[in-house]
Every structure is written in structure tokens, then in C-alpha cells.
Scaffold this motif. Structure first.
Motif, PDB file in Angstrom:
ATOM      1  N   PRO A 181       0.710  -1.289   0.088  1.00 31.94           N
ATOM      2  CA  PRO A 181      -0.186  -0.207  -0.008  1.00 31.94           C
ATOM      3  C   PRO A 181       0.970   1.305  -0.128  1.00 31.94           C
ATOM      4  N   PHE A 182       0.538   2.204  -0.884  1.00 29.10           N
ATOM      5  CA  PHE A 182       1.200   3.635  -0.597  1.00 29.10           C
ATOM      6  C   PHE A 182       0.827   4.251   0.435  1.00 29.10           C
ATOM      7  N   ARG A 183       1.842   4.770   1.004  1.00 30.88           N
ATOM      8  CA  ARG A 183       1.788   5.432   2.338  1.00 30.88           C
ATOM      9  C   ARG A 183       2.558   6.805   2.563  1.00 30.88           C
ATOM     10  N   ASN A 184       2.228   7.634   3.388  1.00 27.10           N
ATOM     11  CA  ASN A 184       2.933   8.917   3.622  1.00 27.10           C
ATOM     12  C   ASN A 184       4.479   8.765   4.004  1.00 27.10           C
ATOM     13  N   LEU A 185       5.433   9.321   3.244  1.00 28.94           N
ATOM     14  CA  LEU A 185       6.766   8.813   3.631  1.00 28.94           C
ATOM     15  C   LEU A 185       7.041  10.164   4.660  1.00 28.94           C
ATOM     16  N   ALA A 206      -0.850  12.320  -1.676  1.00 29.85           N
ATOM     17  CA  ALA A 206      -0.200  11.483  -2.937  1.00 29.85           C
ATOM     18  C   ALA A 206      -0.375  10.147  -2.487  1.00 29.85           C
ATOM     19  N   ALA A 207      -0.427   9.617  -1.216  1.00 31.43           N
ATOM     20  CA  ALA A 207      -0.500   8.183  -0.977  1.00 31.43           C
ATOM     21  C   ALA A 207      -1.920   7.632  -1.106  1.00 31.43           C
ATOM     22  N   LYS A 208      -2.915   8.723  -0.827  1.00 34.06           N
ATOM     23  CA  LYS A 208      -4.284   8.418  -0.887  1.00 34.06           C
ATOM     24  C   LYS A 208      -4.617   8.333  -2.299  1.00 34.06           C
ATOM     25  N   GLU A 209      -4.214   9.059  -3.263  1.00 24.68           N
ATOM     26  CA  GLU A 209      -4.303   9.232  -4.721  1.00 24.68           C
ATOM     27  C   GLU A 209      -3.678   7.933  -5.362  1.00 24.68           C
ATOM     28  N   GLU A 210      -2.655   7.729  -5.008  1.00 24.29           N
ATOM     29  CA  GLU A 210      -2.083   6.068  -5.504  1.00 24.29           C
ATOM     30  C   GLU A 210      -2.757   5.123  -5.292  1.00 24.29           C
ATOM     31  N   ASN A 211      -3.342   4.929  -4.139  1.00 22.39           N
ATOM     32  CA  ASN A 211      -4.014   3.958  -3.565  1.00 22.39           C
ATOM     33  C   ASN A 211      -5.635   4.060  -4.225  1.00 22.39           C
ATOM     34  N   GLU A 212      -6.002   5.058  -4.470  1.00 25.39           N
ATOM     35  CA  GLU A 212      -7.275   5.255  -5.377  1.00 25.39           C
ATOM     36  C   GLU A 212      -7.084   4.641  -6.827  1.00 25.39           C
ATOM     37  N   LYS A 213      -6.019   5.181  -7.455  1.00 26.17           N
ATOM     38  CA  LYS A 213      -5.695   4.420  -8.655  1.00 26.17           C
ATOM     39  C   LYS A 213      -5.795   3.094  -8.832  1.00 26.17           C
ATOM     40  N   LEU A 214      -5.128   2.463  -7.739  1.00 29.40           N
ATOM     41  CA  LEU A 214      -4.999   0.900  -7.567  1.00 29.40           C
ATOM     42  C   LEU A 214      -6.362   0.526  -7.534  1.00 29.40           C
ATOM     43  N   LEU A 215      -7.264   1.095  -6.454  1.00 29.92           N
ATOM     44  CA  LEU A 215      -8.637   0.807  -6.449  1.00 29.92           C
ATOM     45  C   LEU A 215      -9.226   0.629  -7.779  1.00 29.92           C
ATOM     46  N   GLY A 242       7.979  -3.661   0.092  1.00 29.81           N
ATOM     47  CA  GLY A 242       7.253  -3.883  -1.177  1.00 29.81           C
ATOM     48  C   GLY A 242       6.164  -5.160  -1.071  1.00 29.81           C
ATOM     49  N   HIS A 243       5.655  -5.579  -0.003  1.00 32.76           N
ATOM     50  CA  HIS A 243       4.482  -6.606   0.001  1.00 32.76           C
ATOM     51  C   HIS A 243       3.366  -5.820   0.887  1.00 32.76           C
ATOM     52  N   SER A 244       2.300  -6.690   0.804  1.00 34.14           N
ATOM     53  CA  SER A 244       0.949  -6.421   1.266  1.00 34.14           C
ATOM     54  C   SER A 244       0.651  -7.356   2.187  1.00 34.14           C
ATOM     55  N   SER A 245      -0.481  -7.041   3.103  1.00 39.37           N
ATOM     56  CA  SER A 245      -0.956  -8.046   4.095  1.00 39.37           C
ATOM     57  C   SER A 245      -2.224  -8.675   3.510  1.00 39.37           C
ATOM     58  N   TYR A 246      -2.851  -9.823   4.238  1.00 39.62           N
ATOM     59  CA  TYR A 246      -3.942 -10.594   3.822  1.00 39.62           C
ATOM     60  C   TYR A 246      -5.194  -9.341   4.074  1.00 39.62           C
ATOM     61  N   GLU A 247      -5.067  -8.761   4.915  1.00 45.13           N
ATOM     62  CA  GLU A 247      -6.144  -7.518   5.370  1.00 45.13           C
ATOM     63  C   GLU A 247      -6.398  -6.457   4.411  1.00 45.13           C
ATOM     64  N   HIS A 248      -5.129  -5.961   3.886  1.00 42.25           N
ATOM     65  CA  HIS A 248      -5.090  -4.951   2.910  1.00 42.25           C
ATOM     66  C   HIS A 248      -5.537  -5.342   1.674  1.00 42.25           C
ATOM     67  N   ALA A 249      -5.264  -6.693   1.316  1.00 42.60           N
ATOM     68  CA  ALA A 249      -5.598  -7.246  -0.094  1.00 42.60           C
ATOM     69  C   ALA A 249      -7.189  -7.424  -0.067  1.00 42.60           C
ATOM     70  N   ILE A 250      -7.483  -8.047   1.136  1.00 41.90           N
ATOM     71  CA  ILE A 250      -9.109  -8.656   1.053  1.00 41.90           C
ATOM     72  C   ILE A 250     -10.001  -7.157   1.158  1.00 41.90           C
ATOM     73  N   ASN A 251      -9.667  -6.183   1.882  1.00 42.47           N
ATOM     74  CA  ASN A 251     -10.272  -5.008   2.021  1.00 42.47           C
ATOM     75  C   ASN A 251     -10.447  -4.211   0.958  1.00 42.47           C
ATOM     76  N   THR A 252      -9.214  -4.182   0.236  1.00 48.01           N
ATOM     77  CA  THR A 252      -9.001  -3.464  -1.136  1.00 48.01           C
ATOM     78  C   THR A 252      -9.958  -4.265  -2.241  1.00 48.01           C
ATOM     79  N   ALA A 253      -9.896  -5.535  -2.149  1.00 45.97           N
ATOM     80  CA  ALA A 253     -10.504  -6.217  -3.414  1.00 45.97           C
ATOM     81  C   ALA A 253     -12.082  -6.063  -3.088  1.00 45.97           C
ATOM     82  N   ASN A 254     -12.373  -6.217  -1.850  1.00 46.18           N
ATOM     83  CA  ASN A 254     -14.023  -5.877  -1.557  1.00 46.18           C
ATOM     84  C   ASN A 254     -14.565  -4.409  -1.861  1.00 46.18           C
TER      85      ASN A 254
END
Length: 305
Positions: A181-185, A206-215, A242-254
């Protein structure tokens, strides 16, 4: 029909053994079929058994193998199976290899081909019989012919990495690994010596925008194959890897209204028992809350869009 078959689903390094028999120990490799059209995503060690399968099926029927290959990125676990992909030694093979390249000034062909030098391998890339074309790509859309389209999207990984959306006759399959997930650095704590209000706000936006693009990229996919190397607790210890969690993938996919979510890029230390327990755990958590199906990637699994 549009379908995907998994030949390798591990991250980082192959891990064969008694504890990885069910879900498999080979690194990333997917076979996508759009009726008779063949696409491969990644050249991890799973490409070896896939190559053997193609030789006893496609090659035996047609006398050749014609394939479009897409590389998510050039980390070794995603390209290391290429020297043992049997079709590269057949003069009737036609393959087009596309993907990003971000290591200094080397091309995609040089990065993949470096494995086929005498210091590493007994066969040099110049000695291969197959007809191979290479193309470095960025975010784009490509018509692969016969009604199959692919759209690419940058993911969040330490080197350039692409996700792929394959669309055919109204159906879609998406790959999204290796991805975090993109996050504020920028520091967000006003007490932090490096805090800057404007930078913190812009970083958050910026992080919110990139995550919305993936959504948006995932929206209404029939199948999403997503990076899930960590649990949420493990992910906190691996920020920036550079890797995700189960929770992030499930929530995003839903949120994206994905129909089938395949949990992919298993940690090499994860055993069959652990993966089975995690699969049951997350399936139970979403029961009654969504119509989305979730399943753990395993070698040999075929999913139809």
C-alpha cells in the motif's frame, strides 16, 4: 473462456520440501488462457513445470509454442526459472517478453540474459533456438490480438513493478504483486524534528491518490491475484519491503467489487498447515459480509473468470 493456472506462488526464494507440498514451493509463474491464446506472467521457477507441460501439450499438437510473456519486475525470484524453460530451445517457439526494467542502464533482455552466461549457466542466450522479442514497457495498454487486451499499472515496490489487467470477452484477470500500500513517507508528528506541515499534507494526499488509482484498476475484476506475503501484524515489521498483508488485499478487493480474490506470493517460511489455517480464517471472517470468494494460491489451481 478466460482462465488462470498457477505454476508458482512463492516469494523471495524456492522452498521445496515436506512442508510445502500442498501449496507449492516454486516462485511466481502464472499461465493465462484466453481460449487458445497463451500468456505467461513471470518466469519464476514455476516456469520449469509449465514448460514441460507446454512441450507435451501445445508443442505436441501444434509443433510450436507461441506465447506472450509479461514480467512483473526483474527481482530474481520472478525471472530465475527462464534458463530451464524448455520451449526456449525449440526453433519453432515464438515468444514476446515484456516488462519494466529499472536497473542502471541495462535493458530487459540484458537483465534476463545475464543468467545465461557461462559463469552461471552452460548455455548462453545467443545459443537459444527460439525466436524471442523483448520490449520494455511502462503504464500502457496493449492489444494482444484475438480479442485479448492488457492494461498495465505501476505498483509500489522497491524497483519498477507492473500490475497487469487482462480483459477478454467481458471477463478480466488482474495480477498485483509485488505490491505494498502507498503511504505517507513524510513525518506527521509535529514534535518530529523533520516535520513540515505542507510536506506531511502533500504526502498524505499523494498516498491516498495512488491507492485510489489501484482501487480503480481493480474495479469489478473477475479475478484478482494479489500479494499477501504478510499478516497485518507481520506487515508492521516489514514496512517498505514492497509487500502487502492479507487484510489489505481483502479489504481493497472488496471495495473494488472483485468477484474472486487469489491470495498470492506466499512467504517462503509459510508452511502448508499455516497457509491452510490462514485460508480458513479469512474465509470465515468474510462469510455473510460479501459475495467475494477468496482462496489461497496453490500450484495446480485453475480459476475461471
Amino acid at each position: 473462456m478466460l482462465s488462470v493456472r498457477i505454476w508458482g506462488d512463492r516469494g523471495s526464494i524456492p522452498c521445496p520440501g515436506k512442508n510445502t507440498v500442498i501449496y507449492g514451493g516454486n516462485t511466481s509463474c502464472l499461465e493465462i488462457r484466453a481460449d487458445e491464446k497463451l500468456v505467461i506472467v513471470d518466469l519464476g521457477t514455476g516456469i520449469k513445470p509449465l514448460g514441460d507441460f507446454l512441450m507435451t501439450n501445445d508443442f505436441k499438437k501444434k509443433g510450436s509454442v507461441d506465447v506472450d510473456i509479461f514480467i512483473s519486475h526483474t527481482h530474481w525470484d520472478h525471472i530465475m526459472g527462464f534458463p530451464m524453460f524448455t520451449p526456449i530451445f525449440m526453433p519453432t517457439t515464438r515468444m514476446r517478453i515484456r516488462g519494466p526494467a529499472s536497473y542502471e542502464d541495462e535493458t530487459l533482455e540484458q537483465i534476463i540474459g545475464a543468467q545465461l552466461t557461462y559463469r552461471y549457466w552452460p548455455v548462453r542466450i545467443s545459443e537459444l533456438s527460439a525466436h524471442i522479442e523483448y520490449a520494455q514497457i511502462k503504464e500502457t495498454s496493449i492489444d494482444l490480438g484475438d480479442g485479448l487486451q492488457v492494461t498495465t499499472k505501476y505498483l509500489n515496490h522497491p524497483i519498477l513493478c507492473l500490475g497487469y489487467r487482462f480483459e477478454y470477452k467481458g471477463k478480466s484477470i488482474i495480477t498485483a504483486y509485488d505490491n505494498e500500500p502507498f503511504r505517507n513517507l513524510f513525518p506527521t508528528d509535529p514534535e518530529d524534528p523533520g516535520y513540515d506541515e505542507d510536506a506531511a499534507r502533500e504526502g498524505e494526499e499523494a498516498a491516498k491518490e495512488e491507492n485510489e488509482k489501484l482501487l480503480h484498476f481493480f474495479q469489478n475484476a473477475d479475478i484478482l491475484i494479489h500479494d499477501t506475503q504478510y499478516t497485518a501484524a507481520e506487515y508492521k515489521k516489514h514496512l517498505g519491503w514492497g509487500h502487502s498483508s492479507y487484510e489489505h488485499a481483502i479489504n481493497t478487493a472488496n471495495k473494488a467489487k472483485v468477484k474472486k480474490l487469489v491470495l498470492f506470493h506466499h512467504d517462503p517460511n509459510r508452511t502448508d498447515e499455516q497457509l491452510r489455517n490462514l485460508e480458513y480464517y479469512y474465509q470465515k471472517r468474510i462469510t455473510g459480509k460479501t459475495n467475494m470468494q477468496i482462496m489461497m494460491a496453490r500450484e495446480g489451481l485453475t480459476v475461471e473468470a
